[in-house]
Each structure stands twice: as structure tokens, then as C-alpha cells.
Scaffold this motif. Structure first.
Motif, PDB file in Angstrom:
ATOM      1  N   HIS A 214       0.831  -1.195   0.000  1.00 31.41           N
ATOM      2  CA  HIS A 214       0.000   0.000   0.000  1.00 31.41           C
ATOM      3  C   HIS A 214       0.872   1.255   0.000  1.00 31.41           C
ATOM      4  O   HIS A 214       1.363   1.679   1.044  1.00 31.41           O
ATOM      5  CB  HIS A 214      -0.910  -0.021   1.229  1.00 31.41           C
ATOM      6  N   CYS A 215       1.094   1.842  -1.171  1.00 36.25           N
ATOM      7  CA  CYS A 215       1.829   3.114  -1.238  1.00 36.25           C
ATOM      8  C   CYS A 215       0.936   4.195  -0.616  1.00 36.25           C
ATOM      9  O   CYS A 215      -0.230   4.313  -0.998  1.00 36.25           O
ATOM     10  CB  CYS A 215       2.174   3.467  -2.683  1.00 36.25           C
ATOM     11  N   PRO A 216       1.466   4.974   0.327  1.00 32.71           N
ATOM     12  CA  PRO A 216       0.619   5.978   0.992  1.00 32.71           C
ATOM     13  C   PRO A 216       0.098   7.036   0.014  1.00 32.71           C
ATOM     14  O   PRO A 216      -0.858   7.723   0.321  1.00 32.71           O
ATOM     15  CB  PRO A 216       1.536   6.624   2.024  1.00 32.71           C
ATOM     16  N   TRP A 217       0.742   7.171  -1.149  1.00 34.52           N
ATOM     17  CA  TRP A 217       0.267   8.161  -2.123  1.00 34.52           C
ATOM     18  C   TRP A 217      -0.603   7.512  -3.214  1.00 34.52           C
ATOM     19  O   TRP A 217      -1.587   8.077  -3.633  1.00 34.52           O
ATOM     20  CB  TRP A 217       1.455   8.879  -2.780  1.00 34.52           C
ATOM     21  N   CYS A 218      -0.196   6.320  -3.678  1.00 30.77           N
ATOM     22  CA  CYS A 218      -0.839   5.735  -4.862  1.00 30.77           C
ATOM     23  C   CYS A 218      -1.833   4.630  -4.527  1.00 30.77           C
ATOM     24  O   CYS A 218      -2.547   4.163  -5.401  1.00 30.77           O
ATOM     25  CB  CYS A 218       0.206   5.167  -5.807  1.00 30.77           C
ATOM     26  N   GLY A 219      -1.805   4.147  -3.302  1.00 30.51           N
ATOM     27  CA  GLY A 219      -2.668   3.023  -2.966  1.00 30.51           C
ATOM     28  C   GLY A 219      -1.989   1.700  -3.252  1.00 30.51           C
ATOM     29  O   GLY A 219      -0.774   1.640  -3.478  1.00 30.51           O
TER      30      GLY A 219
ATOM     31  N   GLY B 104       6.588   3.807  -9.473  1.00 27.83           N
ATOM     32  CA  GLY B 104       5.338   4.551  -9.446  1.00 27.83           C
ATOM     33  C   GLY B 104       5.632   6.019  -9.185  1.00 27.83           C
ATOM     34  O   GLY B 104       6.261   6.683  -9.998  1.00 27.83           O
ATOM     35  N   CYS B 105       5.249   6.490  -7.984  1.00 30.02           N
ATOM     36  CA  CYS B 105       5.445   7.906  -7.655  1.00 30.02           C
ATOM     37  C   CYS B 105       6.895   8.199  -7.268  1.00 30.02           C
ATOM     38  O   CYS B 105       7.250   9.345  -7.066  1.00 30.02           O
ATOM     39  CB  CYS B 105       4.499   8.308  -6.533  1.00 30.02           C
ATOM     40  N   ARG B 106       7.716   7.179  -7.128  1.00 27.43           N
ATOM     41  CA  ARG B 106       9.156   7.305  -6.821  1.00 27.43           C
ATOM     42  C   ARG B 106       9.396   7.932  -5.449  1.00 27.43           C
ATOM     43  O   ARG B 106      10.456   8.500  -5.207  1.00 27.43           O
ATOM     44  CB  ARG B 106       9.883   8.094  -7.915  1.00 27.43           C
TER      45      ARG B 106
ATOM     46  N   SER C 125      10.571   2.250  -1.237  1.00 25.52           N
ATOM     47  CA  SER C 125      10.369   3.305  -2.210  1.00 25.52           C
ATOM     48  C   SER C 125       9.476   2.757  -3.323  1.00 25.52           C
ATOM     49  O   SER C 125       9.653   1.624  -3.782  1.00 25.52           O
ATOM     50  CB  SER C 125      11.737   3.744  -2.753  1.00 25.52           C
ATOM     51  N   HIS C 126       8.517   3.577  -3.727  1.00 24.52           N
ATOM     52  CA  HIS C 126       7.629   3.157  -4.815  1.00 24.52           C
ATOM     53  C   HIS C 126       8.320   3.531  -6.136  1.00 24.52           C
ATOM     54  O   HIS C 126       7.894   4.427  -6.853  1.00 24.52           O
ATOM     55  CB  HIS C 126       6.272   3.855  -4.660  1.00 24.52           C
ATOM     56  N   SER C 127       9.400   2.793  -6.428  1.00 27.18           N
ATOM     57  CA  SER C 127      10.347   3.242  -7.452  1.00 27.18           C
ATOM     58  C   SER C 127       9.770   3.227  -8.861  1.00 27.18           C
ATOM     59  O   SER C 127      10.190   3.991  -9.710  1.00 27.18           O
ATOM     60  CB  SER C 127      11.634   2.415  -7.367  1.00 27.18           C
TER      61      SER C 127
END
Ligand SMILES: Cc1cc2nc3c(=O)[nH]c(=O)nc-3n(C[C@H](O)[C@H](O)[C@H](O)COP(=O)(O)OP(=O)(O)OC[C@H]3O[C@@H](n4cnc5c(N)ncnc54)[C@H](O)[C@@H]3O)c2cc1C
Ligand SMILES: [Zn+2]
Lengths: 91, 411
Positions: free
Chosen positions: A5-10, A62-64, A58-60
Motif C-alpha cells: 500500500h503506497c501511501p500516495w498511490c494506494g 510509481g510515484c518514486r 520506495s515506490h520506485s
């Protein structure tokens, strides 16, 4: 493959993420005063618990962006993820 | 027409007797925590080289059911630095005589290893390693793509693949052994000598008196000890936490997999750090493959499926004939990785507690060598010269043994 679960992208697939090890390792406030042992601890030593572990991902792909997660190293389940300095958590 | 046996036909029968299953005694001179290859080999050389037999090996699961049962059994000694070359070559020499020493078949097969180079930098690093190996008396050669093809005809040496094979280092004395038989050979030998192999016995804590440990707490009661030897591989941090000792170890899942049984097609061992796959063909005929560790810390003895997908993609590009092979099963072990990809062996802050850990992805090959050196360390209370460079203090002094190039992912 698990969803993280990325806190920004879900929720996104695990392959989009990069692991960053233990969370909250702060650069020493007074580096010149550190002993060799303290430097060794800062550079090389990390916790390695069997159970819950606060770590960085790191959501590398995705939103990085980097975020903190609490994960169980035995079951691999993510218990929570949060933006840096964000108190509230979600799974 | 010559009649050859089908693959696996000349494997030895399983033994009808393995070892006793004794009740733990009140006290031992040496308590070894962890009944994997390293713990068993340490017990063997305590008996054989030092006459110490009042020894218990405590294993939380079944004997050698940890990484010893899960690894891909590659044995080689072509490491870069003198310190590593010394211990791994000592081990390889012991492997060469181990079957006689144990009086038990271990199917040690010296079929050689090719470590592939795919880039100009790989080539430079590889040639350097070959020269370093030769200076240490270790057999090593640099081979061009045609020679690689001659040794292992099924490798794709075409120039137009994503990571073309630019050559390889070759160590002819490298090989594989049957890991279960190795454990059983050591287990039977030490059992005969009176060492107690105690399974289903997890060490959960320690009793401490000042800077000495007087005993271990286990799921089968307290056991007193003269000396404690930690040989718990991926679980070492869990034990050290109980003692309040920190070590720079991180535990990761490492996966491997095997194909169905195939006719002999793969005559040697092939490894590639750059594309993250390595493969050998087991005695029975399975293709045995592994890749790198899963990135995150873990103790779950399983890993993520995408790691396997990537590894298979690399394998099929290098070995197009594998495309039709079926995957039979996959599994993971938990390996303990250090910052310099070298083990941690020797003293702890407790006078009579010694640690042997951090072998990461590559400690099977070290089994007899570390058993020999760790037994010496326990018997003398001082590290054997071959393991002295691998003390915990190197992270403070800065005298690291940085084997990433030779050891980080490859085994
Ligand atoms: C998939 C995979 C592939 C590998 N391939 C290779 C290879 O090709 N070549 C190579 O050289 N190396 C390889 N390795 C690495 C090698 O397996 C390890 O470095 C080596 O086995 C570690 O030593 P060991 O045999 O004693 O560990 P283990 O067999 O893991 O022994 C440790 C034992 O300690 C026990 N234990 C843990 N905690 C406790 C406790 N609290 N109380 C009692 N017992 C406890 C565990 O159950 C375990 O049986 C591989 C590893 C894996 C997982
Ligand atoms: Zn994101």
C-alpha cells in the motif's frame, strides 16, 4: 506477489517497489565526536528482528517516493505504511 | 552398443540407521546451537582433531533441515582476497578427502565451474580474479566464448543476446556434493563418537553469570555448558538479541528450484552474477537453479514469485534448451548477509560464547573447512588463523574482507 500500500498511490504490486532497509537511521548529530565503534554501528549495524520491523520502501516504479512501513518479517505481511513523519497509518 | 545406467541409478541406498535420539544431559563441555552442516562439521572436528566428545548439537527442527537441506550444493574456492581464498581452499581440500574421512558416500563430483562474464568490466574483474587465484595456488583459467561453448555446449554464446557471454573464469576442481549425505555422514560419525544430536530442541535463551554464559535455555529444559558455539545461520540475530549482542547481520530469503529429471545435458556448473542465475545438473538429473536473495529481510522460509520469474528468464536466454523443462518445485532458506559479504567467526563479548555466522548465500562449500577451524577456535579459545580475519571487530577497525564481486550472489 503481494500488494503493497503506497501511501500516495494506494495498493500496487510488489515488483513496483524497492526495499530500503531499517527505518529512522539518523545521520549522527556530531559526526566528529563519534568513536570508531559508534561509526561502525551507524554505517554497518541494523536491527534484524524476527517479527515486526519498521523499514523504508520506495515506490520506485510509481510515484518514486520513499515511505515507512511496518512489516512482519516472519509472515512478510505489511501491518501499516505511512508517509514520512505522518503519524496515522493505513494498510 | 554401450549400455549406460539411467541418471541416478548408481546413487547409494538410504542408510537403515542414522543416529541415536538421546535425552539431553545436564551438562556438556561444548553446546553447539544449530544442527546444520556447520554445527555437525564443528562437532566432527572437535572429536577428530581435539578429542573433545562431551558435546551436544541442539537443533530446533530436524537435523540439517535448515539451509543445509535447501542449498544448491555448489563447492568452489575461486574467491578474490587472500583471506577468503585461504579458508575456502582449505575447505575444498577437505572435501576432496571427506568421503574417506567420514566412511560415507557424499557423491562429491568435481565437474568444474564456469563464472560467466557479460561486460567489459566483468571481463577485467574475472581476469583479475583468475590471477589472484593462481597466486594463491588455486586452479583457475580464463576462457573465451568458444572455450566456454566447448565445456558446456548448451550455453547460448550468440553475440546478439541481451547479455552476451564474453568469456568465463573456470575452476576445474569445483563441484557439487549430495548435501543430505554430507549431513548424514557427519551426523553418523559424531554420534558414534558419543556426541549427542538433539533434535526438536530450540534454544530460547541463556543463563548468564557476568561475562560468561553458564547454560542455554531450551524447549527441552536448561542445559549447562562450558562453551557455547552458535551455528544457527539465518537465525543468529535472534540468538544474539537474547544475549544483548549486536552484529551486522541481515536475514533474507534465498530461493532455489529444480526441474523434472532430465537426461544428462549439463556437464559442469554455470554461474552468472550479472544475469542472476546459476545452474548445475544433480546426480539424478534435475536441473538445480538459484538466483539472488529476495531484497527484504525475512525469516519465513519462502520468497516472492517474481524473483523466480526473472531467474527463469535469464536461464532460458542462456540455455535455450531449458525452455521445455518443467519446474518441479521451489523453496527458500534464510541466509544471513553481512555488509562485506564475508562471514563473522570468532569471539563475542561473552568469554565462552563463539559465533559462526554470516556465510550468507555461500556457506555450504565452507562446511568442512569452517568445521575444522571453528573446532580449533572452540578448543583453544582463540580463532584459528584461517578465521582470524573474520572477527566481529573488523567492522570497527575497517579491515573488511569485501568479497561482493566473488561471492555476493553467486554461491
Ligand atoms: C537456496 C539456497 C542455495 C544455496 N546455495 C549454496 C551453494 O550452492 N553453495 C554454497 O556454498 N552455499 C549455498 N547456500 C548457503 C548455505 O546453505 C549456508 O551458508 C550454510 O548452509 C550455512 O550453514 P549451516 O549449514 O550450518 O546452516 P543451516 O543448515 O541453516 O543450520 C543452522 C541450523 O540452526 C538451527 N537453529 C536456528 N535457530 C536455532 C535455535 N534457536 N535453537 C536450535 N537450533 C536453531 C536451524 O534450524 C538450522 O538447522 C545456499 C543457501 C540457500 C538457502
Ligand atoms: Zn506511490
Amino acid at each position: 506477489m503481494q500488494l503493497i500500500h503506497c501511501p500516495w498511490c494506494g495498493p500496487r504490486e510488489e515488483v513496483e517497489f524497492h526495499y530500503g532497509g531499517q527505518a529512522d537511521i539518523a545521520y549522527p548529530e556530531r559526526p566528529a565526536e563519534l568513536s570508531d565503534q559508534e561509526w561502525a554501528e551507524y554505517v554497518f549495524y541494523r536491527d534484524n528482528p524476527k517479527g515486526t520491523f519498521a523499514e523504508r520502501w520506495s515506490h520506485s516504479a510509481g510515484c518514486r517516493r520513499w515511505f515507512n512501513a511496518v512489516r512482519d518479517t516472519h509472515t512478510y505481511r505489511f501491518l501499516s505504511t505511512a508517509k514520512p513523519r505522518q503519524k496515522e497509518v493505513r494498510v | 552398443m554401450t549400455q549406460t545406467n539411467p541418471p541416478g541409478a548408481d546413487l547409494p541406498e538410504h542408510p537403515d540407521f542414522l543416529w541415536r535420539n538421546p535425552e539431553p544431559k545436564k551438562n556438556y563441555d561444548v553446546v553447539i546451537v544449530g544442527g546444520g552442516g556447520h554445527g555437525l562439521a564443528t562437532a566432527h572436528y572437535l572429536v577428530r582433531n581435539h578429542g573433545i566428545t562431551n558435546v551436544a548439537v541442539l537443533e530446533k527442527g530436524w537435523l540439517a533441515g535448515g539451509n543445509m537441506a535447501r542449498n544448491t550444493t555448489l563447492i568452489r574456492s575461486n574467491y578474490l582476497w587472500d583471506e577468503s581464498a585461504a579458508i575456502y581452499e582449505h575447505s575444498l581440500k577437505l572435501w576432496e578427502g571427506l568421503e574417506d574421512d567420514l566412511g560415507y558416500p557424499i557423491l562429491f563430483s568435481q565437474r568444474g565451474v564456469l563464472n560467466l562474464a557479460h561486460t567489459e568490466q566483468d571481463v577485467r574483474d574475472s581476469v583479475r580474479r583468475v590471477e589472484a587465484n593462481k597466486l594463491n595456488g588455486i586452479d583457475a583459467e580464463w576462457l573465451g566464448p568458444d572455450e566456454v561453448k566447448r565445456i558446456c555446449p548448451i550455453i547460448n554464446t550468440a553475440e546478439d543476446i541481451r547479455y552476451p557471454v564474453q568469456g568465463a573464469t573456470y575452476q576445474p576442481r569445483a563441484g557439487i556434493a549430495k548435501h543430505d549425505y554430507v549431513a548424514w555422514g557427519f551426523g553418523r560419525r559424531v554420534d558414534e563418537a558419543g556426541v549427542d544430536l538433539i533434535q526438536d530442541c530450540e534454544v530460547t535463551g541463556f543463563t548468564v553469570d557476568g561475562d560468561r554464559v553458564t547454560g542455554v535455555r531450551t524447549t527441552r529444559g536448561d542445559i549447562g555448558c562450558g562453551t557455547v558455539a552458535l551455528c544457527a545461520a539465518g537465525h543468529t540475530s535472534v540468538l544474539l538479541d537474547q544475549l544483548g549482542v549486536r552484529a551486522p547481520l541481515q536475514s533474507h530469503p534465498l530461493q532455489a528450484l529444480v526441474s523434472e529429471l532430465l537426461e544428462p545435458v549439463h556437464p559442469t556448473i554455470v554461474m552468472s552474477n550479472a544475469v542472476h542465475v546459476y545452474v548445475s545438473q544433480a546426480h539424478k538429473g534435475e536441473l538445480v537453479m538459484g538466483a539472488g536473495v529476495d531484497s527484504y529481510n525475512g525469516y519465513g522460509q519462502r520468497g516472492a514469485f517474481h524473483i523466480i520469474e526473472r531467474q527463469m528468464a535469464a536461464a532460458v536466454e542462456l540455455f535455450p534448451v531449458f525452455a521445455r523443462a518443467h519446474l518441479l518445485r521451489s523453496w527458500a532458506g534464510i541466509v544471513d548477509v553481512t555488509p562485506d559479504a564475508s562471514p563473522i567467526v570468532g569471539h563475542t563479548p561473552y568469554e565462552n560464547v563463539f559465533v559462526n555466522a554470516g556465510w550468507g548465500t555461500g556457506g555450504f562449500k565452507a562446511t568442512p573447512g569452517i568445521g575444522w577451524c571453528f573446532a580449533h577456535t572452540l578448543a583453544h579459545g582463540e580463532p584459528h588463523p584461517y578465521v582470524a580475519p573474520f572477527g566481529l571487530d573488523r567492522f570497527t577497525t575497517g579491515a573488511l574482507v569485501d568479497e561482493h564481486g566473488a561471492a555476493a550472489v553467486a554461491h
